[in-house]
Scaffold this active site. Sequence first.
Site, short mmCIF file in Angstrom:
data_model
loop_
_atom_site.label_atom_id
_atom_site.label_comp_id
_atom_site.label_asym_id
_atom_site.label_seq_id
_atom_site.Cartn_x
_atom_site.Cartn_y
_atom_site.Cartn_z
N CYS A 93 0.74 -1.08 0.05
CA CYS A 93 0.06 -0.10 -0.03
C CYS A 93 0.78 1.19 0.00
CB CYS A 93 -0.79 -0.24 1.22
SG CYS A 93 -1.97 1.46 1.53
N CYS A 96 0.03 3.98 2.81
CA CYS A 96 0.24 3.51 4.07
C CYS A 96 1.71 4.11 4.28
CB CYS A 96 0.36 2.06 4.14
SG CYS A 96 -1.41 1.12 3.94
#
Length: 170
Positions: A93, A96
Amino acid sequence: MAASCCSTALFSFSRPNTSYGVVSSSSVSLSLPQQTHQFGLSFRAQRRLEARKSVRVSCIGDNKTAAVTGKSWDKLVLDSETPVLVEFYASWCGPCRMVHRVIDEIATDYSGRLKCFVLNADNDPRIAEDYDIKAVPVVMLFKNGVKLESIVGTMPKEFYVAAIERVLAS
């Protein structure tokens, strides 16, 4: 076909018996001859893509924030007398990684008043399911084992700080 690397747009157009290549960047001299592969990107674009594949950057390993797992969840999060912030993330991700930097700063700023952890939702799906995590990143704040705040997505640092202050004040 278009690709982008470090705000440099790379384009290549191919037709049978005709090839066109354009590189648009302030750092690249357009007077150099452009070589084009038969099926796709320009020579420079192909080299940049190959270089990007060979370089692996991981912000997770550089984290100042400790990791929590399903095995340590109860002890570190639910049984903690200090308020706890947990970031649910996935290694693949991109957003993230941006949140990791913010959480690292927060861990330093609130040292002693707040414990900060990260949990890989792919590695510990049971915990993610228990808290109904459908997408990452998600930041949750716990106090006395109770979830008080939940922030979904990538937000500015001030957003997380405001939620932390509310939890600390409660």
